[in-house]
Design an enzyme around this catalytic site. Structure first.
Site: not given
Lengths: 611, 611
Positions: A148, A178, A360, A385, A467
């Protein structure tokens, strides 16, 4: 009911194993194991779970992942109760050299993937479930035990949303509520409705049960198996330390074992244990996936020398081209496939491309799940990223992961979009991972070749792409082995060697031309393999010149310059670094390369300064 | 209504600015800006938003954060419409040196924190909102513009759950649901109910509106301002490219600008623009926070030499001790405060401690928000789990963040818990961040001093602490300046210098004793400041010995060894590295140190090999 009685008997045995093995080890997480004991005993031995324990790699075995990897004593004890771990082996828990490590790792033969950093198991399970539904097309199911506390991790919600999106009705989460985290109560305590509301809102089927009532447990798994088009979350109210009243539901008992005296009391309370009882696991249907045959012959590379193409585009071309040779390939991308150019692969082989959206962490976790099912994942997004998934990447090294990451838009040379989009720490990140290979091609041909090398290499590989379009330098017949480099320019009398990769290689070539006009010879090395790096060639270059200048579109720390310095640590060769040291801005690529002093001009200046 | 008409006029002007500035730049995100134009024009000039534009730093200004930082043309155009950016300046958008960068950065005077990596703005806003409600106790509100694509990021859900937990009714999210991501439709497209259901399930007040209907927009903000005990999400249906029919709601127009011809058509369609109209922003109430006075005198450090204490515990002690001297301190921890020992601070100053639960990304983002409001955040978790927040840490360098991170449980010396819990890449990670300081104390005294140095230093600092208790080496009167080191052992004839930090310093001291017995002298250097590193002392040590051995409980790549090699690049000093190179296992700390060959024994062996 005899079945219930038998399961409760097994659960008692498992609790016994948990307690004795953790007390023997003197550390570990017994209370976090006890809360989930009934849930897991019911799963493994209640008939729902199908697993051939003699063939853990059976492709149709149900998968069981402990996202709460600290509940490892439970995991090992379950297999002990199944007769697959001896009591003797169980007592090696956490001892040096034992496969029974503190958190579940692949050293133990029934572990799908190493866990222990919370919030990762569900993503791994998503990978195995996606594989079953869309790739191997097998009926196996994936079960993930979740804590949890770890539901606070955003990665869980990335996984939750994507599992619903892909309608993974073969995925069952078992949420062990729990109430208590490491240092106190969780955000929602025993408010099970809080979990149910949130998870159901994301499109999951949810069931709230008493996690210590075997009848409810079995009913939930049975029902879960029949849900269609939705993943299922079994949300169970449990008691941390269940079965040992001195620790039950008490704060301060996380990651703490009983001492010998406390153990004796606890065992008294457990009552009679039948150490001969063994649980039986259902066998899976013996179906296996249809394997695609690898095809040796694939399209030829055909780039025209002198023309320009971005390496990111060549990456996409390569993925598409080599797929017949590596038919286990699966390509994932985080909503930027038109920038990383993984969309080229998608166009050619849409059935093997999966959109991960901008998430990601889950993407990297899913890749690990796909790897565990024998797939070869190529994972791409902007280099910057991938930092988002560092914890998942870090954890993958502990699962011998055969995953290929590609980070595009590396460095300041992306230009106007500014620093948030510039990958400037990615080489440092991947270099810091044990055994990870780091490749950084500078033209389309070397990219194509290196993508194929990456596919062939067993292990984690990072490929860094650029790029902007860069001129094609190489002939399609050249080879680019991992660990190699290329001496692309040299003269009879080189005064300096310049080692560069990616965009800076082209800057080094510009510097070469400029210096040549003035009669200054430099050797230019394409260091396309950053890790491992080509020590021999560097050493040789260092031997015949005065120094090596390393030029990189990356921060100096952990980057190529430091890789070279480490490679040459045993030799007296001066290594100078030109790297990104100022906070970059928006601007034209050329302006930024000049600003950071990693341009051709900067190289010329540095060479002249040194000679 | 005159107000609505005026706002629509302003929105038209803003659209005009967006279009002309992006076409002039030739790159940027006009369509993502146009979808949110009405939402933001309504916010800034509709009366709800209160901001003194002549004093951007006014502590009671409402805060506005563009989580979708690529909508920067809208942000700059809003301020142009407010009369605070000239048309001339607007046309410098994305040009080198202009504060109007491609994604919003703090170079522009109205930006709260640099954004552009998606999924971070809401966490930053949580920080500023938490500051308003619990620390500065001011009535300002925080508005965060969110994109729909970025809702896939888990960090958003970390922020969403924590904002509800802290009942931040001064936080308003504006969700611009324009349906289209970068490469196609988002997971939910224009299904606004999907967002509403999910966000409401987490306990937020939600409103669904038409994001181009000024009446609805103003109504939503007005209503949002009156909601109590809950954060508010305004979920707006918008059209990407709204106002320019040739691009409206069309895929393929993300991050793409109009050419001159297209611009002319678009401007025709916009109709008459009144370039003299200016929007008026409401002024905030001129209230300021009650500042605590820094107190020079704080408790003295009192550790007994020879006794042992874990540096992580000394970290907790230091936080508590120095608070009166640095009353802007705020301490955050991700559910492990009883391991990092930030709980000691919590015990002393509970009003300045905030539980972040297991959600490291949001924790780091919130720290940035707190920093932006003049606070001094100390952020702790296991070193391994800080990797989870690498993207947020990376982005913080672009906001000149004065944040201190502490990672505990560094290295294999944590022992039995196994590799998932071991920080082995954290030094590489923080070193790779521009201007980040990396500190690694080895005993309680140096930890106390370095925590205080960190607090005093303006900028990002990383402090690495150790799980196990280590002997106290230093006198409380010693100083530990950033960039310094300590020569802790030396003789008249040192053959080798061993540079170590943290746990390996104690191993080096053991090696020293061992070698001394055999008449071999080594110099032992405590390299507590990894970045910047003490080049002068290293150089001196290298000058009088044969070599330097760097020993670190970290991977070699990007670690201390490479820091030393880079520092000594200009000198002919051999630097050898002992570091973690094998996949670690569970085991006793001493076994693991031996296994990885970073123990006293390994140092002894290495020294003998070298002499």
């Amino acid at each position: 009911m005899a079945q219930i009685e038998n399961l409760e008997k097994l659960a008692r045995l498992i609790r016994y194993y948990i307690l004795v093995s953790t007390t023997e080890a003197g550390s570990g997480h017994p209370t976090s194991s006890l809360s989930a004991t009934d849930l897991l005993a019911g799963l493994m031995f209640g008939g729902t779970f199908r697993f051939d324990a003699d063939e853990p790699g059976h492709p149709n075995n149900d998968r069981l992942i402990f996202s709460k990897g600290h509940a490892s004593p439970l995991f090992y004890s379950l297999w002990a109760a199944a007769g697959k771990v001896s009591e003797e082996e169980l007592m090696t828990y956490r001892k040096f050299g034992s496969p029974l490590e503190g958190h579940t790792t692949i050293a133990f033969r029934y572990v799908e993937a190493s866990t222990g950093s919370l919030g990762q198991g569900l993503s791994i399970g998503l990978g195995t479930a996606l594989n079953a539904k869309y790739i191997d097309k097998l009926p196996y199911r994936t079960y993930v035990l979740l804590g949890d506390s770890e539901m606070a991790e955003g990665s869980q919600w990335e996984a939750i949303q994507l599992a619903a999106h892909y309608q993974l009705d073969n995925l069952v989460g078992i949420l062990d509520v729990n109430r208590l985290g490491q240092r106190g109560e969780t955000m929602y305590g025993h408010d099970l409705e809080a979990y149910e509301k949130r998870i159901a809102a994301f499109g999951w089927e949810t069931m709230v049960i008493d996690g210590h009532n075997m009848d409810e447990i079995l009913g939930a798994y049975e029902k879960a198996a029949s849900v269609k088009k939705k993943p299922v979350m079994v949300i169970a109210r449990t008691i941390k330390g269940k079965g040992v009243s001195m620790v039950e539901d008490k704060n301060g008992w996380h990651g703490k074992t009983l001492d010998r005296e406390q153990l004796a009391l606890a065992l008294d309370e457990l009552g009679e244990i039948d150490r001969t009882v063994r649980g039986v696991i259902s066998k899976p249907e013996d179906v296996r996936p249809v394997e695609r045959e690898p095809r040796a012959a694939v399209e030829e590379i055909a780039y025209e020398a002198g023309k320009s193409l971005a390496t990111r585009k060549a990456y996409g071309n390569a993925l598409k081209r080599i797929f017949p040779r590596f038919p286990n390939m699966v390509v994932l991308d985080a909503e930027v496939s038109n920038s990383t150019y993984s969309q080229i692969f998608q166009g050619g082989h849409p059935e093997r491309f999966f959109e991960m959206y901008i998430a990601e962490q889950n993407m990297a976790g899913m890749a690990l799940g796909l790897h565990s099912r024998g797939k070869l994942p190529f994972v791409s997004t902007f280099a910057a990223f991938l930092s988002r998934a560092f914890d998942q990447i870090r954890m993958s090294q502990y699962s011998d992961a055969n995953i290929k990451f590609c980070g595009s838009h590396a460095g300041v040379s992306i230009g106007e979009d500014g620093p948030s989009q510039m990958g400037l720490e990615d080489i440092a990140m991947f270099r810091s991972v044990t055994n990870a290979v780091v490749l950084y091609p500078s033209d389309a041909v070397s990219t194509e070749k290196l993508v194929e090398e990456a596919a062939r290499h067993k292990g984690m590989v990072y490929i860094r792409t650029t790029r902007m379009a860069t001129p094609i330098l190489y002939n399609s017949s050249e080879n680019f082995p991992i660990g190699g480099s290329k001496v692309v320019r040299q003269s009879e009398k080189d005064v300096i060697a310049v080692a560069a990769a990616g965009v800076t290689l082209h800057e080094a070539l510009a510097a070469y031309e400029e210096l040549k006009k003035e009669g200054i010879g430099i050797r230019v090395i394409d260091l396309y393999s950053i890790k491992p790096v080509d020590t021999a060639t560097l050493r040789k270059a260092g031997g015949v010149t005065n120094a090596i200048i390393v030029v990189e579109d990356h921060h100096p720390e952990g980057g190529i310059g430091e890789a070279v310095r480490s490679a040459l640590a045993d030799y007296d060769i001066p290594v100078h670094s030109l790297a990104v040291t100022k906070i970059p801005r928006s601007g034209k690529p050329a302006e930024l390369l000049d600003f950071e002093e990693i341009s051709g001009n900067a190289i010329v200046t540095k060479v002249k300064e040194l000679i």
